[in-house]
Design a protein around this motif. Structure first.
Motif: not given
Length: 285
Positions: A233-234, A265-268, A274-279
């Motif tokens: 997913v990430r 289903e994945y809910r973010l 923010a963690t995914i994009f390291d921000e």
């Protein structure tokens, strides 16, 4: 039905091979909370059984994905199966649908088979037009083209279970018994949906072929294993890019990723994105 099993067999003196599939808990997991109309569920169940017959022949790690695409009320049937006989499936259709054959419900369309083996650099794909009225007819036609061996499929599916019988004539069958294939095929046509669903593989084979020598191989279990895959997913969200993902986040308050094959289903939320994009968490307006 409380078992998920594939049982291969060989009619030793006739050189005719086959298999029996019975699906219970795995099938019920696949359709749980999907609310498919009964005609759609029936087609998908029969396709799940058929995919197991074909995938079971894999000699190395890999997966086979079967798609029936059509222009009718049922637009898509997908079944994914790997060498472990781990089965996943989905269907897409209109809500109001009447009973009909696979061909009537799918309309004009294609059978697409994708084979992805660990030894292959990229998946191999085969596309053939839909031929025949039922799921069995469609795949019998495909097998006649791909394997060039006469094959028969007898299939059924209900909300509680799905089952089927597969027969295939080997090249040396006529030299063993010129009438063998015709005799076995005629016996198989007497099978009923109730027998496919209710009888164990051994009992079914004894009922259908009482005069034949049947060699039964070790049964294999069928599973429906769909663990969460957050890494996938990430990676998918990163491929979309920060701007597009944050636009969805601003509009909906969360990013929801639906894995239809796994029925998950994945809910973010904002922090997860923010963690995914390291921000640091984006400022929403």
């Amino acid at each position: 039905m409380n078992e998920d099993v594939l049982q291969r067999f060989l009619l030793d003196e006739l050189d005719i091979r086959g298999a029996v599939v019975r699906l219970g808990p795995a099938w019920r997991q696949i359709v749980a909370d999907r609310h498919y109309p009964e005609p759609v569920s029936r087609l998908l169940g029969e396709m799940c059984v058929t995919s197991l017959f074909i995938t079971e022949a894999l000699k190395q790690s890999g997966r086979v994905t079967f798609q029936l695409r059509g222009t009718g009320p049922v637009s898509l049937l997908v079944v994914d199966c790997d060498e472990r006989l781990n089965l996943r499936a989905l269907a897409q259709s209109v809500e109001d649908i009447e009973q009909g054959t696979a061909r009537a419900l799918l309309g004009d369309g294609q059978l697409v088979l994708s084979l992805d083996l660990s030894s292959m650099r990229q998946p191999w794909q085969s596309v053939v037009p839909l031929e025949g009225e039922g799921i069995g007819d469609i795949f019998e036609h495909y097998l006649s083209l791909s394997e060039q061996l006469p094959s028969r499929l007898f299939l059924t599916a209900t909300p509680e279970g799905a089952a089927g019988l597969f027969l295939q004539k080997l090249p040396s069958a006529d030299t063993r018994d010129p009438d063998g294939w015709n005799r076995v095929e005629q016996l198989a046509t007497t099978v009923t949906d109730d027998e496919l669903i209710s009888l164990s593989p051994d009992a079914l084979l004894s009922r259908l072929f009482p005069e034949e020598t049947v060699r039964v191989f070790e049964a294999r279990s069928v599973i429906h294993d769909t663990p969460e895959d957050w890494d996938k997913v990430r990676a998918m969200l990163r491929s979309l890019g920060r701007e597009e993902v944050e636009a969805v986040l601003r509009e909906q308050g969360a990013v929801i990723v639906r894995d239809d094959l796994a029925n998950r289903e994945y809910r973010l939320d904002r922090d997860a994105i923010a963690t995914i994009f390291d921000e640091t968490p984006p400022t929403l307006h």
